[in-house]
Write a protein that holds these residues in place. Structure first.
Motif, short mmCIF file in Angstrom:
data_model
loop_
_atom_site.label_atom_id
_atom_site.label_comp_id
_atom_site.label_asym_id
_atom_site.label_seq_id
_atom_site.Cartn_x
_atom_site.Cartn_y
_atom_site.Cartn_z
N ASN A 167 41.49 35.03 38.96
CA ASN A 167 41.11 34.25 37.79
C ASN A 167 39.70 33.70 37.93
O ASN A 167 38.90 33.75 36.99
N VAL A 168 39.37 33.19 39.11
CA VAL A 168 38.02 32.66 39.36
C VAL A 168 36.99 33.78 39.23
O VAL A 168 35.95 33.60 38.60
N LEU A 169 37.27 34.92 39.81
CA LEU A 169 36.35 36.06 39.75
C LEU A 169 36.14 36.52 38.31
O LEU A 169 35.01 36.75 37.88
N ARG A 170 37.23 36.63 37.53
CA ARG A 170 37.10 37.05 36.13
C ARG A 170 36.32 36.02 35.32
O ARG A 170 35.49 36.36 34.50
N SER A 171 36.56 34.75 35.59
CA SER A 171 35.85 33.69 34.90
C SER A 171 34.35 33.75 35.22
O SER A 171 33.50 33.62 34.34
N TYR A 172 34.03 33.98 36.48
CA TYR A 172 32.63 34.10 36.90
C TYR A 172 31.97 35.29 36.22
O TYR A 172 30.86 35.18 35.70
N ARG A 173 32.66 36.43 36.20
CA ARG A 173 32.10 37.64 35.54
C ARG A 173 31.88 37.41 34.06
O ARG A 173 30.90 37.87 33.50
#
Length: 124
Positions: free
Chosen positions: A113-119
């Motif tokens: 979730n953090v990675l997708r939010s960052y992207r």
């Protein structure tokens, strides 16, 4: 599945004659409460009730003889998709925190979730 009724199909005679289990009756009551406070749009199903400071819907609930507060997207996922396993959270594919539409919600780990939010932030 585009309408609320598709998610609420249950044999009517169970409720009509009081033959449904307590858990089923609680699920149906919760689904009705959730969807009666939801605006069904062409894309997202937006929660119209109270929200937290980040825009996520919140709901006080009583479910399977338990009670508490829960984010509305989590209630929607549990009712219409299934349980949320330990170590997983719900991600909004539409990036709309008020959205409850089951096919806009998916199980992910916190790191996913953090990675997708960052992207999503670097592509905006």
């Amino acid at each position: 599945m585009d309408t609320r009724s598709e998610y609420l199909r249950r044999p009517p005679n169970l409720l009509e004659f009081g033959l449904a289990t307590l858990e089923l009756r609680e699920e149906i009551a919760m689904a009705h409460r959730l969807l009666s406070n939801t605006e069904i749009g062409e894309d997202c199903w937006n929660w119209r009730g109270s929200k937290n400071e980040h825009g996520y819907g919140k709901l006080s609930w009583r479910f399977y003889q338990s009670k508490g507060n829960m984010a509305t997207h989590r209630v929607s996922f549990i009712l219409f998709v299934g349980p949320i396993p330990k170590g997983k959270i719900i991600d909004h594919l539409c990036n709309n925190p008020a959205c409850l539409r089951p096919d806009h919600l998916r199980l992910v780990t916190q790191s996913e979730n953090v990675l997708r939010s960052y992207r999503a932030k670097i592509h905006c």
